[in-house]
Design a protein around this motif. Structure first.
Motif, PDB file in Angstrom:
ATOM      1  N   LYS B 241       0.829  -1.204   0.000  1.00  0.00           N
ATOM      2  CA  LYS B 241       0.000   0.000   0.000  1.00  0.00           C
ATOM      3  C   LYS B 241       0.864   1.255   0.000  1.00  0.00           C
ATOM      4  CE  LYS B 241      -4.060  -1.863   2.180  1.00  0.00           C
ATOM      5  NZ  LYS B 241      -5.044  -1.725   3.236  1.00  0.00           N
ATOM      6  N   GLN B 242       1.933   1.219   0.793  1.00  0.00           N
ATOM      7  CA  GLN B 242       2.795   2.398   0.887  1.00  0.00           C
ATOM      8  C   GLN B 242       3.512   2.631  -0.432  1.00  0.00           C
ATOM      9  OE1 GLN B 242       2.252   0.333   3.545  1.00  0.00           O
ATOM     10  NE2 GLN B 242       1.097   2.037   4.423  1.00  0.00           N
ATOM     11  N   LYS B 245       1.196   4.127  -2.926  1.00  0.00           N
ATOM     12  CA  LYS B 245       1.001   5.552  -2.648  1.00  0.00           C
ATOM     13  C   LYS B 245       2.229   6.349  -3.125  1.00  0.00           C
ATOM     14  CE  LYS B 245      -0.081   9.310  -0.169  1.00  0.00           C
ATOM     15  NZ  LYS B 245      -1.070  10.277  -0.418  1.00  0.00           N
ATOM     16  N   LYS B 250      -2.020   6.978  -5.061  1.00  0.00           N
ATOM     17  CA  LYS B 250      -3.346   6.400  -4.875  1.00  0.00           C
ATOM     18  C   LYS B 250      -3.337   5.520  -3.626  1.00  0.00           C
ATOM     19  CE  LYS B 250      -3.765   4.827  -9.290  1.00  0.00           C
ATOM     20  NZ  LYS B 250      -4.396   4.373 -10.547  1.00  0.00           N
ATOM     21  N   GLU B 251      -4.437   5.524  -2.930  1.00  0.00           N
ATOM     22  CA  GLU B 251      -4.535   4.700  -1.726  1.00  0.00           C
ATOM     23  C   GLU B 251      -5.563   3.597  -1.946  1.00  0.00           C
ATOM     24  OE1 GLU B 251      -5.378   7.024   1.723  1.00  0.00           O
ATOM     25  OE2 GLU B 251      -3.622   8.309   1.460  1.00  0.00           O
ATOM     26  N   ALA B 252      -5.154   2.365  -1.705  1.00  0.00           N
ATOM     27  CA  ALA B 252      -6.104   1.266  -1.798  1.00  0.00           C
ATOM     28  C   ALA B 252      -7.161   1.465  -0.728  1.00  0.00           C
ATOM     29  CB  ALA B 252      -5.392  -0.063  -1.583  1.00  0.00           C
ATOM     30  N   PRO B 253      -8.438   1.330  -1.082  1.00  0.00           N
ATOM     31  CA  PRO B 253      -9.494   1.623  -0.112  1.00  0.00           C
ATOM     32  C   PRO B 253      -9.486   0.653   1.069  1.00  0.00           C
ATOM     33  CG  PRO B 253     -10.414   0.669  -2.111  1.00  0.00           C
ATOM     34  CD  PRO B 253      -8.982   0.937  -2.392  1.00  0.00           C
ATOM     35  N   VAL B 254      -9.921   1.150   2.217  1.00  0.00           N
ATOM     36  CA  VAL B 254     -10.103   0.297   3.380  1.00  0.00           C
ATOM     37  C   VAL B 254     -11.074  -0.819   2.974  1.00  0.00           C
ATOM     38  CG1 VAL B 254     -10.953   0.218   5.759  1.00  0.00           C
ATOM     39  CG2 VAL B 254      -9.814   2.263   4.923  1.00  0.00           C
ATOM     40  N   ALA B 379      -0.449   3.672   8.504  1.00  0.00           N
ATOM     41  CA  ALA B 379      -1.862   3.465   8.196  1.00  0.00           C
ATOM     42  C   ALA B 379      -2.693   4.625   8.742  1.00  0.00           C
ATOM     43  CB  ALA B 379      -2.349   2.148   8.776  1.00  0.00           C
ATOM     44  N   ASN B 380      -2.017   5.592   9.350  1.00  0.00           N
ATOM     45  CA  ASN B 380      -2.687   6.756   9.907  1.00  0.00           C
ATOM     46  C   ASN B 380      -3.712   6.385  10.971  1.00  0.00           C
ATOM     47  OD1 ASN B 380      -2.713   9.455  10.100  1.00  0.00           O
ATOM     48  ND2 ASN B 380      -3.484   9.855   8.042  1.00  0.00           N
ATOM     49  N   LEU B 381      -3.339   5.452  11.828  1.00  0.00           N
ATOM     50  CA  LEU B 381      -4.234   5.042  12.908  1.00  0.00           C
ATOM     51  C   LEU B 381      -3.839   5.771  14.187  1.00  0.00           C
ATOM     52  CD1 LEU B 381      -4.047   1.234  12.179  1.00  0.00           C
ATOM     53  CD2 LEU B 381      -5.872   2.794  11.551  1.00  0.00           C
ATOM     54  N   LEU B 382      -4.581   5.480  15.268  1.00  0.00           N
ATOM     55  CA  LEU B 382      -4.208   5.977  16.583  1.00  0.00           C
ATOM     56  C   LEU B 382      -3.765   4.771  17.402  1.00  0.00           C
ATOM     57  CD1 LEU B 382      -7.132   8.485  17.263  1.00  0.00           C
ATOM     58  CD2 LEU B 382      -4.797   9.011  16.584  1.00  0.00           C
ATOM     59  N   TYR B 401     -11.758   1.940  15.843  1.00  0.00           N
ATOM     60  CA  TYR B 401     -10.496   2.621  15.562  1.00  0.00           C
ATOM     61  C   TYR B 401      -9.738   1.922  14.432  1.00  0.00           C
ATOM     62  CZ  TYR B 401     -11.078   5.844  19.414  1.00  0.00           C
ATOM     63  OH  TYR B 401     -11.537   6.849  20.226  1.00  0.00           O
ATOM     64  N   HIS B 402     -10.447   1.121  13.643  1.00  0.00           N
ATOM     65  CA  HIS B 402      -9.899   0.526  12.423  1.00  0.00           C
ATOM     66  C   HIS B 402      -8.733  -0.425  12.660  1.00  0.00           C
ATOM     67  CE1 HIS B 402     -12.376   3.434  10.308  1.00  0.00           C
ATOM     68  NE2 HIS B 402     -11.915   4.331  11.154  1.00  0.00           N
ATOM     69  N   GLU B 408       0.586  -4.083  10.781  1.00  0.00           N
ATOM     70  CA  GLU B 408       1.529  -4.721  11.703  1.00  0.00           C
ATOM     71  C   GLU B 408       2.983  -4.411  11.354  1.00  0.00           C
ATOM     72  OE1 GLU B 408       0.519  -8.873  12.151  1.00  0.00           O
ATOM     73  OE2 GLU B 408      -1.613  -8.412  12.209  1.00  0.00           O
TER      74      GLU B 408
ATOM     75  N   SER C   8       7.384  -9.281  16.879  1.00  0.00           N
ATOM     76  CA  SER C   8       8.116  -8.212  16.216  1.00  0.00           C
ATOM     77  C   SER C   8       7.559  -6.872  16.700  1.00  0.00           C
ATOM     78  CB  SER C   8       7.960  -8.335  14.712  1.00  0.00           C
ATOM     79  OG  SER C   8       6.598  -8.256  14.358  1.00  0.00           O
ATOM     80  N   THR C 287      -4.076  13.584  19.023  1.00  0.00           N
ATOM     81  CA  THR C 287      -4.086  13.664  17.569  1.00  0.00           C
ATOM     82  C   THR C 287      -3.551  15.020  17.146  1.00  0.00           C
ATOM     83  OG1 THR C 287      -6.287  14.625  17.503  1.00  0.00           O
ATOM     84  CG2 THR C 287      -6.168  12.241  17.511  1.00  0.00           C
ATOM     85  N   GLN C 334     -10.041  12.216  15.000  1.00  0.00           N
ATOM     86  CA  GLN C 334      -9.284  11.068  14.516  1.00  0.00           C
ATOM     87  C   GLN C 334      -8.806  11.333  13.098  1.00  0.00           C
ATOM     88  OE1 GLN C 334     -11.058   7.184  14.949  1.00  0.00           O
ATOM     89  NE2 GLN C 334     -12.339   7.965  16.568  1.00  0.00           N
ATOM     90  N   PRO C 335      -7.557  10.953  12.830  1.00  0.00           N
ATOM     91  CA  PRO C 335      -7.052  11.188  11.485  1.00  0.00           C
ATOM     92  C   PRO C 335      -7.780  10.297  10.470  1.00  0.00           C
ATOM     93  CG  PRO C 335      -5.475   9.926  12.776  1.00  0.00           C
ATOM     94  CD  PRO C 335      -6.561  10.332  13.706  1.00  0.00           C
ATOM     95  N   ARG C 336      -7.708  10.685   9.218  1.00  0.00           N
ATOM     96  CA  ARG C 336      -8.310   9.881   8.160  1.00  0.00           C
ATOM     97  C   ARG C 336      -7.434   8.649   7.949  1.00  0.00           C
ATOM     98  NH1 ARG C 336      -7.719   8.885   2.724  1.00  0.00           N
ATOM     99  NH2 ARG C 336      -5.685   9.834   2.918  1.00  0.00           N
ATOM    100  N   VAL C 337      -8.000   7.498   8.161  1.00  0.00           N
ATOM    101  CA  VAL C 337      -7.242   6.260   8.036  1.00  0.00           C
ATOM    102  C   VAL C 337      -6.810   6.056   6.590  1.00  0.00           C
ATOM    103  CG1 VAL C 337      -7.426   3.760   8.243  1.00  0.00           C
ATOM    104  CG2 VAL C 337      -8.448   5.234   9.958  1.00  0.00           C
ATOM    105  N   PHE C 338      -5.623   5.492   6.407  1.00  0.00           N
ATOM    106  CA  PHE C 338      -5.084   5.238   5.069  1.00  0.00           C
ATOM    107  C   PHE C 338      -6.121   4.486   4.237  1.00  0.00           C
ATOM    108  CE2 PHE C 338      -2.810   3.020   1.805  1.00  0.00           C
ATOM    109  CZ  PHE C 338      -1.749   3.840   1.470  1.00  0.00           C
ATOM    110  N   GLY C 339      -6.449   5.039   3.104  1.00  0.00           N
ATOM    111  CA  GLY C 339      -7.377   4.352   2.216  1.00  0.00           C
ATOM    112  C   GLY C 339      -8.827   4.706   2.462  1.00  0.00           C
ATOM    113  N   ALA C 340      -9.106   5.436   3.547  1.00  0.00           N
ATOM    114  CA  ALA C 340     -10.501   5.826   3.783  1.00  0.00           C
ATOM    115  C   ALA C 340     -10.837   6.992   2.872  1.00  0.00           C
ATOM    116  CB  ALA C 340     -10.703   6.217   5.242  1.00  0.00           C
ATOM    117  N   ARG C 341     -12.046   7.033   2.406  1.00  0.00           N
ATOM    118  CA  ARG C 341     -12.438   8.112   1.507  1.00  0.00           C
ATOM    119  C   ARG C 341     -12.669   9.378   2.303  1.00  0.00           C
ATOM    120  NH1 ARG C 341     -13.523   4.534  -2.737  1.00  0.00           N
ATOM    121  NH2 ARG C 341     -14.126   2.723  -1.533  1.00  0.00           N
TER     122      ARG C 341
END
Ligand code: SF4
Ligand code: SF4
Ligand code: SF4
Lengths: 185, 508, 343
Positions: B241-242, B245, B250-254, B379-382, B401-402, B408, C8, C287, C334-341
């Protein structure tokens, strides 16, 4: 004068809160799905009858009717009790020890050498997970066996035993990590 | 904006590439005994085609693909099958899995090889050929390539075909070396992919710390229109994915696939094996493995699948003093092995021995919510929020929280000042959620079967009563009653013929 | 051979909680030096006393809670809390004031809520507010800035004697005075204009005389924190930006009643609070967007409390108020998750 104002104000406040709570009770009452369905969905569906009912569904009906307590299902374990308590808005309680302990999941295995093909186990199985014809060797469909143990007793030659389901590479799970450092850890 | 298009987060990690990339690829040797796992890919385990005692030739199929998402397994050398049983395999659990053990006859005799003309083949025949040649993603994910060679309606036509030569994990150099030494064959493999997928452009992403590989690939690509695109050295640029990008913005959709945005990504080594299979009729029986770390002479080996880790380490001069951890894969995402008595599989891109000196295991402290993990998460998560809910076992909230967008990559654990094993929490939570889901399905199946049985009993009761009323003689249980158990017309889907029972174990 | 098996990643960056906290302590030194220069030895004595009390309190609670002493004392979080609080206390604060403040911070604000990482409120500010509410007189007895390097300075021993309870025959009345923000507040109440008030001797070039140099020290340290990525840049930017913005608006509306933005930013604990207090990671938003909002909220609240509230400076209250809001801010930023529209 001050006192009266205070009393009136407090009274009004209490009244308002009461109305709000009453409204919440109506608004958020469990509805939609009949309660039985939702209770049944939380039961493990082992169909073992340890709860004293013929299968999980009957137990769910009994709980919904207020006839049975929520701590009577050993296969569901403490987690199951907690889930029921959560659904019904009650306090969780320990599993009733008289109905049997919470055990790891097992699967029934028929010793195919000793099986005489009597079909008694087939009649006992609550989910029709045993295959075989009369006088022919029987076998358990492992994927469909719920581990209820109901087939053990009827077998005249005691050729069925329960086997723990050992983890395989596909069912293995990462463990919960060790907690933060503690004293003398 | 011009490429590369940076992705959020990521890290500059230690590199340690030079240990193993100064020497050429060491040709493999044929060990006396090869243990070839039947599950070397994502998807259904291959069905064994041989039994103990059978003689096999090099390249002979010994495991047949079982279903669409599966791949074949082949004998890496000629010899005799001594066992088809459960053997230790390289897996973090240390549990055994089904393997074919082959005793080499020392002759290394090939089966008859039949190259094919891919340009004349029907696409689906070509995909079948690829599946039967055991071609899977060699970047470590081992996803069957045949599946990825089918756009299956996710997009009309591929925009970009991406070849992944980023190799962002520290220590690992197997892709670097294969690009340096076998660039022409990689490009030949790309031709096959391009023929099948008809992409608008072909992009080859390589981290800019591999100038030799970039030069070699550039030379091999001249005149083909394929573009070699150096990308900045920043972990995890090699994540599919990275890299997508980076190269295309382009980002592959969730919850989607890369083909939804018209992109498909293959590892460079996969392209190489594809070429060998198509043009030479050689199935995947070996791969390049980086053996590095606390090892006498770190090196890349072209190892036969099924050789044991210990063999490879011995060929590199053995361990140096004080090895504490043995990792398959890179240090960021690899799995620690229980022992070195496990075989090389298609997923074994790197064997990394770590000495006590390089291993810090600092005590775990509470999360101080510093947010450093947020900053590096690609992945821009928290991550701290995921950790909080995983720790409390709140599996519903963690999905808010996705959790399943987490790749990983380990960036969060890497920077965490409290040294929290964040990734392990996420893996734990994912496993639990999957297990709960499976358990739910099982319960649902049991519920329906029980219901069907109750209905059947009731019906039988009614029939009996009806017959009694007709004063018919009472009917004794027919011998067939048992055999037809469960075949209630009310539940045709559940009427399990006996043949399913035989397959049940494997399809789990 | 059997090997260790763990998850890991197998390599970690060389970082630790202790390192983060130590950096905060280093960053405080320039400001502390300036404070000592202008306000005398009391500042240092407060710091030392607070450190000792904090370590003792922390050790005691850790023992009771059954946590490993060496590990948690070595994370410097208690020392950091102690310093953050001590710097905010009047330089001649009696010993018991410091002690009560530090103990409240460590025992109540930190450990009763679960210890490091679990406290919802900034411990140092809880300690400060406890003191401010319980002992308003002692808390407002700031020295007039005649410090070590200044004439009329109090000696080390005299200072110590005063802090330990005796007056040593020295009358404090001549030495202490109102803080610049106090002065501004009281005189505004008397109907004077900002410009008139700022001619008073407590004011220096930009803000309070002496104070402004300490502020410069804290700004230097704070910038270093931001550049080493120890503190998130969004919080100070948000807070000072919010404060400046609202101050500008009011100043434009009525320049006679409302001090100019640069005065507001440079006065009191604004800079110190922006870089050292509000940036406490445990109690702040996590955030990127949330941190800007969190900071801006503090800035605006500081201004409101200063201008319209009952206290001359409002950093402590503003931070505590925004602490409450932090989880909610996080939830909505919350940030926009990778790949979220979009979104
Ligand atoms: S005890 Fe057995 S039958 Fe009763 S609810 Fe539990 S699993 Fe179902
Ligand atoms: S890096 Fe570690 S301590 Fe910091 S917020 Fe993330 S999990 Fe918490
Ligand atoms: S491991 Fe998951 S949460 Fe952590 S940085 Fe990588 S993608 Fe983000």
């Amino acid at each position: 004068m001050m006192m009266i104002v205070a009393i009136v104000a407090l009274g009004a406040l209490a009244g308002a809160s009461g109305l709000l709570l009453g409204f919440a009770a109506i608004r958020f009452k469990i509805e939609g799905d009949p309660v039985v369905e939702r209770i049944d969905a939380l039961l493990p569906q082992t169909q073992c009858g340890q709860c004293g009912y013929v299968g999980c569904r009957s137990y769910a009906e009994a709980i919904a009717a207020g006839e049975a307590d929520i701590n009577q299902c050993p296969p569901g374990g403490q987690g199951g009790v907690a889930a029921l308590a959560d659904l019904l808005g009650r306090d969780p309680k320990p599993l009733d020890p008289e109905l049997g302990p919470e055990k790891p999941k097992m699967v029934a295995v028929i010793d195919e050498q000793s099986c005489i093909g009597c079909t008694l186990c087939i009649q006992a199985c609550p989910v029709d997970a045993i295959l075989g014809a009369a006088k022919h060797m029987h076998t358990v469909i492992a994927r469909e066996c719920t581990g209820c143990e109901l087939c053990l007793a009827p077998c005249p030659v005691d050729c069925i035993h329960m086997q723990p389901i050992s983890p395989t590479i596909t069912t293995w799970k990462w463990v919960y990590p060790a907690a933060e450092a503690r004293a003398a850890a | 904006m011009t490429p590369p298009f940076p992705f959020h987060g990521g890290l500059k990690t230690v590199r340690h590439k030079t240990e193993s990339n100064r020497e050429t690829i060491l040709p493999g040797s044929v060990p006396e005994r090869l243990v070839v796992p039947l599950r070397q890919h994502v998807g259904a385990i291959a069905k064994p085609l041989v039994q103990a005692g059978d003689r096999v030739l090099k390249g002979q199929m010994i495991g047949q693909p079982d279903g669409y998402v599966s791949a074949a397994v082949h004998a890496p050398t000629s010899g005799r099958v001594v066992a088809v049983d459960q053997q230790p395999v390289p897996h973090p659990s240390g549990l055994p899995d089904w393997c074919v053990t082959i005793e080499s006859d020392g002759q290394d005799r090939w089966i008859e090889r039949t190259p094919v003309d891919y340009q004349r083949m029907h696409p689906s025949d070509l995909r079948n050929f690829v599946r039967n040649a055991g071609v899977v993603g060699l970047g470590g994910a081992v996803f069957p390539s045949a599946v990825k060679m089918n756009l299956s309606g996710h997009c009309e036509r591929l925009e970009q075909l991406i070849l992944n030569g980023a190799e962002c994990e520290p220590w690992m150099t197997c892709d670097d070396l294969i690009m340096r030494e076998r660039a022409v064959e990689i490009v030949a493999g790309i031709h096959i992919l391009a023929h099948l997928l008809q992409p608008r452009e072909v992009l080859i992403g390589i981290e800019d710390d591999k100038p030799e590989a970039i030069a070699a690939m550039n030379a091999a690509c001249s005149g083909t229109g394929y573009q070699v695109r150096p990308v900045p050295t920043r972990y995890p640029s090699g994540g599919a994915k990275q890299l997508t990008k980076l190269l295309t913005n382009k980002e592959a959709p969730v919850n989607g696939r890369s083909t939804d945005i018209g992109v498909q990504c293959f590892n460079v080594a996969t392209a190489y094996t594809l070429h060998r299979a198509v043009a030479h009729g050689e199935p995947v029986i070996s791969r390049i493995v980086t053996v590095t770390g606390h090892i006498a002479q770190p090196r890349n080996i072209d190892a036969l699948l099924g050789s044991s880790f210990a063999d490879l380490i011995a060929r590199c001069g053995g361990y140096r003093e004080g090895v504490e951890r043995l990792i398959m894969g890179g240090p960021m995402m690899g799995f620690a092995m229980h022992s070195d008595g496990v075989p090389v599989t298609k997923a074994t891109n790197c064997i990394l021995a770590v000495g006590a000196d390089a291993l810090v295991e600092p005590p775990v402290m509470p999360c101080i919510r510093c947010g450093d993990c947020v900053e590096v998460c690609p992945a821009n998560l928290l991550p701290q929020q995921l950790y909080w809910h995983a720790r409390a076992k709140e599996f519903d909230k963690i999905q808010d929280y996705h959790l399943f967008s987490c790749i990983e990559c380990g960036c969060c654990s890497y920077v965490c000042p409290s040294h929290i094993p964040l990734v392990q929490y996420y893996r734990y939570a994912k496993n639990e959620i999957w297990a709960l889901e499976k358990e739910k399905q099982r319960a649902e199946l049991a519920r329906r079967r029980h219901q069907a049985r109750m209905e059947r009993l009731e019906r039988e009761q009614r029939e009996r009563e009806a017959k009694l009323r007709q004063k018919a003689p009472p009917r004794t249980a027919s011998p067939l009653d048992g055999a037809t158990a469960g075949q209630s017309p009310a539940e045709p889907a559940l009427a399990a013929p006996a043949s399913i029972a035989v397959n049940v174990e494997r399809s789990e | 051979m059997r090997f260790k098996t763990v998850t890991s990643p197998h390599v970690l960056a060389d970082r630790s909680v202790g390192q983060v906290m130590r950096r905060v302590l280093y960053a405080m030194t320039p400001g502390i030096v300036a404070l000592v220069w202008f306000f005398g030895w009391g500042v240092l004595i407060n710091l030392a006393l607070a450190t000792v009390v904090a370590l003792v309190a922390e050790a005691a609670v850790l023992t009771v809670r059954g946590k490993p002493l060496a590990l948690y004392l070595g994370d410097y979080s208690a020392v950091t809390t102690a310093w953050l609080l001590a710097v905010a206390l009047p330089p001649l604060a009696p010993w018991w004031l410091t002690t009560i403040g530090v103990v409240s911070a460590i025992v109540i604000a930190k450990h009763l809520y679960g210890g490091l990482g679990y406290n919802p409120f900034n411990p140092a500010m809880v300690g400060y507010v406890v003191l401010l509410i319980s002992f308003p007189r002692e808390m407002s007895a700031w020295l007039i800035p005649y410090g070590v390097g200044q004439p009329h300075a109090l000696g080390l021993l005299d200072t110590l004697r005063i802090i330990m309870g005796g007056t040593g025959g020295i009358t404090l009345d001549g030495l202490t005075g109102a803080t610049p923000l106090d002065v501004l507040r009281t005189k505004l109440g008397l109907g004077l204009t900002v410009t008139e008030i700022r001619n008073s001797p407590v004011f220096g070039i930009v803000a309070g005389h002496g104070w402004e140099w300490a502020t410069l020290g804290f700004l230097a340290g704070g910038l270093w924190l931001v550049f080493t990525r120890t503190a998130a840049w969004q919080i100070p930017v948000g807070m000072l930006g919010g404060l400046a913005l609202i101050a500008t608006i009011f100043h434009l509306v009525d320049p006679l009643r409302y001090a100019p933005p640069w005065f507001q930013v440079w006065s009191g604990a604004a800079i110190y609070g922006a870089f050292f207090i509000a940036t406490d990671p445990v109690t702040a938003s996590t955030t990127a967007r949330g941190r800007l909002i969190y900071g801006a909220g503090i800035g605006v609240l500081v201004y409101i409390i200063r201008s319209f509230g009952g206290y001359p400076d409002g950093v402590a209250f503003a931070v505590l108020l925004m602490n409450i809001a932090a989880p909610t801010i996080d939830l909505y930023t919350q940030p926009r998750v990778f790949g979220a529209r979009s979104g």
